[in-house]
Write a protein that holds these residues in place. Structure first.
Motif, short mmCIF file in Angstrom:
data_model
loop_
_atom_site.label_atom_id
_atom_site.label_comp_id
_atom_site.label_asym_id
_atom_site.label_seq_id
_atom_site.Cartn_x
_atom_site.Cartn_y
_atom_site.Cartn_z
N ASN A 11 -89.76 18.32 -76.44
CA ASN A 11 -88.84 18.56 -77.56
C ASN A 11 -89.06 19.89 -78.26
O ASN A 11 -88.55 20.11 -79.35
CB ASN A 11 -88.94 17.41 -78.58
CG ASN A 11 -88.18 16.19 -78.11
OD1 ASN A 11 -86.98 16.26 -77.83
ND2 ASN A 11 -88.88 15.08 -77.98
N CYS A 42 -92.12 23.72 -90.41
CA CYS A 42 -91.72 22.30 -90.42
C CYS A 42 -91.74 21.76 -91.84
O CYS A 42 -92.34 22.33 -92.74
CB CYS A 42 -92.70 21.49 -89.57
SG CYS A 42 -92.54 21.80 -87.80
N LEU A 43 -91.08 20.64 -92.04
CA LEU A 43 -91.30 19.84 -93.24
C LEU A 43 -92.59 19.08 -93.00
O LEU A 43 -92.82 18.57 -91.90
CB LEU A 43 -90.15 18.84 -93.44
CG LEU A 43 -88.74 19.42 -93.50
CD1 LEU A 43 -87.74 18.29 -93.68
CD2 LEU A 43 -88.62 20.44 -94.62
N PHE A 73 -92.27 17.73 -89.36
CA PHE A 73 -90.92 17.38 -88.93
C PHE A 73 -90.05 18.62 -88.80
O PHE A 73 -90.14 19.54 -89.62
CB PHE A 73 -90.26 16.44 -89.95
CG PHE A 73 -91.00 15.15 -90.16
CD1 PHE A 73 -90.97 14.14 -89.20
CD2 PHE A 73 -91.73 14.95 -91.33
CE1 PHE A 73 -91.65 12.95 -89.41
CE2 PHE A 73 -92.41 13.76 -91.54
CZ PHE A 73 -92.38 12.75 -90.58
N CYS A 74 -89.18 18.61 -87.81
CA CYS A 74 -88.18 19.67 -87.68
C CYS A 74 -87.28 19.61 -88.92
O CYS A 74 -86.76 18.54 -89.25
CB CYS A 74 -87.35 19.49 -86.41
SG CYS A 74 -85.88 20.55 -86.38
N PRO A 75 -87.07 20.72 -89.62
CA PRO A 75 -86.28 20.70 -90.84
C PRO A 75 -84.78 20.52 -90.59
O PRO A 75 -84.02 20.33 -91.53
CB PRO A 75 -86.56 22.07 -91.47
CG PRO A 75 -86.92 22.95 -90.32
CD PRO A 75 -87.60 22.06 -89.31
N SER A 76 -84.38 20.56 -89.33
CA SER A 76 -82.96 20.41 -89.03
C SER A 76 -82.61 19.01 -88.56
O SER A 76 -81.64 18.42 -89.01
CB SER A 76 -82.56 21.44 -87.97
OG SER A 76 -81.25 21.19 -87.53
N CYS A 77 -83.43 18.46 -87.65
CA CYS A 77 -83.07 17.15 -87.07
C CYS A 77 -84.03 16.03 -87.48
O CYS A 77 -83.77 14.87 -87.20
CB CYS A 77 -83.01 17.25 -85.55
SG CYS A 77 -84.61 17.51 -84.76
N GLY A 78 -85.15 16.35 -88.10
CA GLY A 78 -86.06 15.30 -88.55
C GLY A 78 -87.02 14.80 -87.49
O GLY A 78 -87.80 13.88 -87.74
N LEU A 79 -86.97 15.40 -86.30
CA LEU A 79 -87.90 14.98 -85.24
C LEU A 79 -89.33 15.30 -85.64
O LEU A 79 -89.60 16.37 -86.21
CB LEU A 79 -87.56 15.73 -83.94
CG LEU A 79 -88.49 15.44 -82.77
CD1 LEU A 79 -88.09 14.14 -82.09
CD2 LEU A 79 -88.49 16.58 -81.78
N ARG A 80 -90.25 14.38 -85.34
CA ARG A 80 -91.66 14.65 -85.63
C ARG A 80 -92.26 15.46 -84.48
O ARG A 80 -92.42 14.96 -83.38
CB ARG A 80 -92.43 13.34 -85.85
CG ARG A 80 -93.81 13.58 -86.47
CD ARG A 80 -94.46 12.31 -86.94
NE ARG A 80 -95.03 11.56 -85.82
CZ ARG A 80 -95.65 10.39 -85.96
NH1 ARG A 80 -95.75 9.83 -87.13
NH2 ARG A 80 -96.15 9.77 -84.91
N GLN A 81 -92.56 16.71 -84.74
CA GLN A 81 -93.05 17.61 -83.70
C GLN A 81 -94.55 17.56 -83.53
O GLN A 81 -95.06 17.88 -82.45
CB GLN A 81 -92.64 19.06 -84.04
CG GLN A 81 -91.18 19.37 -83.80
CD GLN A 81 -90.85 19.54 -82.32
OE1 GLN A 81 -91.67 19.30 -81.45
NE2 GLN A 81 -89.62 19.94 -82.05
N ALA A 82 -95.27 17.20 -84.57
CA ALA A 82 -96.74 17.20 -84.48
C ALA A 82 -97.32 16.30 -85.55
O ALA A 82 -96.66 16.01 -86.56
CB ALA A 82 -97.29 18.62 -84.64
N THR A 83 -98.53 15.86 -85.32
CA THR A 83 -99.30 15.12 -86.32
C THR A 83 -100.72 15.67 -86.33
O THR A 83 -101.17 16.25 -85.35
CB THR A 83 -99.37 13.61 -86.00
OG1 THR A 83 -99.97 13.44 -84.70
CG2 THR A 83 -97.99 12.96 -86.00
#
Ligand SMILES: [Zn+2]
Lengths: 100, 660
Positions: A11, A42-43, A73-83
């Motif tokens: 992603n 990211c958010l 989180f991606c600031p556009s779609c809200g996908l969690r890119q990392a933790t």
């Protein structure tokens, strides 16, 4: 053969856009240039590790309070890119820096 | 200000780092092949496979003749064939991080013992010194030269975990040690056998340290037998095919392995990848948090690895250079060397270390090292796994599919205990609760439930009956964890396992090492959830014996009546008594990707298999079920969309930034 892009997991990718190199979310949102940490774009939600869910309850709250759970989180779609599990106040880990 | 004296990597002041070209006494004649020797492909395969099988038979010999469950059943050991200059040609499917340590010990011997007392046919060197090349003192290495007509042809070596090698604590894991002189003793390489004859003085010196000299002696002789067998088999192979042919095959196996790794490196873009793992409590009573960091730079056809960002060495949470290098090579062996069948030497040539010394993952003398086997070594492997996995996840297909997330950070589920057993004898037990394992998630599939520890491919969980025979315990139950949040992701981790126990045949038993994490330490991969928290729980004065007398075997720790004991990470030793019940948990490991991206049908399958509750399916994975219990596809999409929007609406950008 010169690489046109690097797929990072499924992603996120590093790709050339009009001569410059960017991290790009699956939704098309750019997350900084290739020499930056995409997490900075990211958010970010920071919470107690116990809040992740069942199976994370701290046995020693005083110790657990020194660390936190971070979600990027991606600031556009809200996908969690990392933790990250991180010590409170530690900088975000710049952990994925492929080059094109 | 005066410049501090620069320490050299000599295996004394700091961990031994071998130079590219070893300094070997001219008194020692090395066998060198003529590079022109050609081997036909069939002979090559016959000899290659024979060498691999010799090494496997070496391992099986150790396993069959040893008496400690940790070796005999769990296979917490390693064996290898090394070239004449100590490079690993092949290692067994056992504890992978030990492979390179056998190379370090052997190279140190070549540099430091080839002149005086000399290296002869029939010698066996013993070494448990972590600054020379062991993970901790208990993992003692034996290495033995194989000579052909007066020339050193190759080496055979093994490392076995010995149950007790001395020091102030039974089992030799000294959690409170702040100096290696408070640890079990370190023996730099010395001759356990000389010219084919066992040196009873050296054997006795080693055994004299132990609380379990008979057990350690049996295991030591199992290890010697493994070496003797491997040496004899290699000599027979040379007699049959000639030294030139066998040597040419060894060289080509190394070169072929290297070429296979280079092909994979070409599938990875250049770049830098890192992982950071936090640990806690340097000695009992300390409340500190410490960092292990591994950074991998891939440049062309080489990997450069450092541990910059790691905490300075402290207390009893250290490992030496041997642990750092071994811990990094283990996940690399799995993700880049999976098709080498253990011929890892070619891979090792492509990895260059740039260690930061004086840190908890590359400590200088006199930092104590004895606890590393259960604390630091899994942590270094886990940290390296995170960095390697992120790198591999950036590779071209199909290599990227080989990325696998982080497994246990400390030896979760494991515990070390001692007392008087059901036969009235003193014993030290080491329960490898991590052996049931769980394979973490990868970028293309779920992990494997109770799928073992990937960096010990041959590891086996002992049967409950084997434990009950060896130690004064009974297992009430052993079962897989639930799927839930721990290890969740687009692809979820395999499930770990929980086990509950009671005493049997003795009145009490001391537990010195148990894994009750204050907080979770595993890291999720690419947006996946981290693994769960490992725990060790004790309930006192329960009604378990009453229940057993009534014919029912308790199957749930939480449902038993009793007084819950407060436990801590590295808390004081726990005295377990009759009527107590205790429970060990190996948590699920790292998930991959955002759980909201998981295929709803995979969530539904875990539900149908009883691995997940409806509540968790909704909370963790955003699954919506129709009234008939099937997946509501549209409802799930809509609900997940609302969850994404909620993230966007409620979460702000953080003022924190990454380090430059
Ligand atoms: Zn996006």
């Amino acid at each position: 053969m010169e690489r046109q892009q690097v797929l990072i997991g499924d992603n996120l990718r590093l790709a050339r856009v009009e001569g410059a190199i960017y991290f790009i979310c699956a939704c098309g949102q750019t997350l900084g240039s290739g020499d930056e940490n995409f997490k900075d774009y990211c958010l970010v939600e920071e919470s107690a590790t116990a809040s992740i869910g069942a199976g994370y309850k701290a046995s020693d709250q005083g110790m657990a309070d020194q660390v936190c759970f971070r979600e990027f989180f991606c600031p556009s779609c809200g996908l969690r890119q990392a933790t990250e599990i991180a010590r409170v106040g530690d900088p975000y880990l710049s952990d994925i820096q492929p080059r094109l | 200000m005066e410049e501090p004296e620069k320490l050299v990597c000599d295996g004394i002041a700091r961990g031994y780092v071998p130079p590219e070209v070893l300094s070997i006494s001219p008194r020692l004649r090395l066998y060198s092949s003529s590079s022109a020797t050609e081997v036909d492909p069939i002979t090559y395969e016959v000899i290659r496979n024979t060498l691999l099988n010799i090494n496997l038979e070496h391992g099986q010999t150790i396993q069959k003749l040893s008496i400690s469950p940790i070796t005999m059943i769990v296979r917490d050991f390693q064996c290898a064939i090394l070239t004449e200059v100590g490079d690993v040609m092949c290692l067994g499917p056992y504890l992978l991080y030990l492979g390179n340590m056998l190379a370090l010990i052997t190279k140190w011997i070549l540099e430091n013992r080839s002149d005086e007392p000399g290296i002869q046919d029939g010698d066996v060197f013993l070494c448990n010194d972590p600054y020379v090349g062991t993970s901790h003192q208990q993992d003692t290495g034996l290495t033995s030269p194989v000579f052909w007509e007066g020339e050193l042809f190759c080496w055979v070596a093994n490392s076995v975990h010995y149950s007790d090698v001395g020091g102030p604590v039974p089992g030799s894991f000294c959690l409170a040690s702040e100096d290696i002189r408070q640890d079990p003793p370190c023996f730099p390489p010395m001759k356990l056998a000389e010219a084919g004859k066992l040196r009873v003085d050296v054997e006795q010196l080693f055994l004299r340290q132990s609380r379990l000299p008979s057990t350690v002696d049996m295991d030591l002789h199992a290890a010697i037998a493994g070496l003797n067998l491997a040496r004899e088999r290699i000599i027979k192979l040379i007699q049959r095919y000639g030294p030139e042919i066998v040597k040419a095959v060894i060289d080509e196996v190394m070169d072929a392995g290297e070429r296979a790794v280079v092909e994979k490196l070409q599938m990875i873009p250049d770049g830098r990848w890192s992982e950071r793992v936090y640990t806690e409590v340097s000695v009992p009573g300390d409340r500190g948090i410490y960092v292990s960091q591994i950074n991998i730079v891939k440049e062309g056809e080489y990997l450069y690895v450092d541990n910059e960002g790691t905490s300075p060495q402290v207390g009893a949470i250290n490992n030496t250079y041997a642990g750092l290098a071994g811990g990094v090579l283990a996940p690399l062996t799995i993700m880049l060397g999976y098709d080498l069948a253990g011929t890892s030497g070619g891979l090792y040539r492509r990895v260059k270390f740039r260690p930061v010394f004086g840190t908890i993952t590359c400590a200088d003398f006199p930092a104590p090292i004895s606890t590393a086997g259960v604390y630091n070594m899994p942590m270094v492997v886990a940290t390296a796994t995170g960095a390697v996995a992120k790198m591999i996840a950036c590779a071209d297909s199909p290599l990227r599919e080989k990325a696998i997330g982080m497994a246990d950070v400390h030896a979760y589920g494991g515990w070390i205990f001692n007392g008087i057993n059901q036969h009235g004898q003193f014993f030290v037990g080491m329960s490898a609760g991590m052996a049931t394992g769980a394979l973490p998630a990868s970028p293309v599939r779920d992990g494997v439930d109770t799928g073992g520890l990937f960096w010990v491919p041959g590891m086996e969980a002992s049967n409950v009956e084997e434990n009950e025979m060896a130690w004064p315990v009974l297992t009430l139950y052993r079962r897989e964890n639930a799927a839930g949040a721990a290890g969740a992701g687009k692809f979820r981790s395999g499930l770990g396992a929980e086990e509950a126990w009671i005493l049997h045949g003795t009145e009490q038993m001391d537990v010195h090492v148990y894994m009750d994490e204050s907080f979770v330490k595993n890291q999720g991969m690419m947006g996946g959830n981290p693994g769960g928290r490992a725990f060790f729980k004790v309930k006192r004065s329960t009604d378990v014996n009453q229940m057993l007398a009534n014919g029912s075997i308790p199957q749930n720790y939480d449902e038993l009546k009793g007084e819950e004991e407060k436990t801590f990470f590295k808390g004081p030793p726990i005295v377990l008594k009759r009527g107590d019940i205790w429970c060990t948990n190996l948590p699920n490991f790292a998930g991959f990707g955002d759980p909201l991206r998981r295929d709803p049908e995979l969530v539904a399958k875990d539900l149908a298999d009883g691995k997940l509750t409806v509540h968790e399916a909704q909370i963790v994975y955003g699954l919506v079920l129709a009234t008939d219990g099937s997946v509501d596809v549209d409802g799930t999409s809509a609900y997940r969309e609302s969850r994404y929007l909620k993230r966007l609406g409620t979460i702000a950008k953080s003022p924190l930034k990454s380090s430059s």
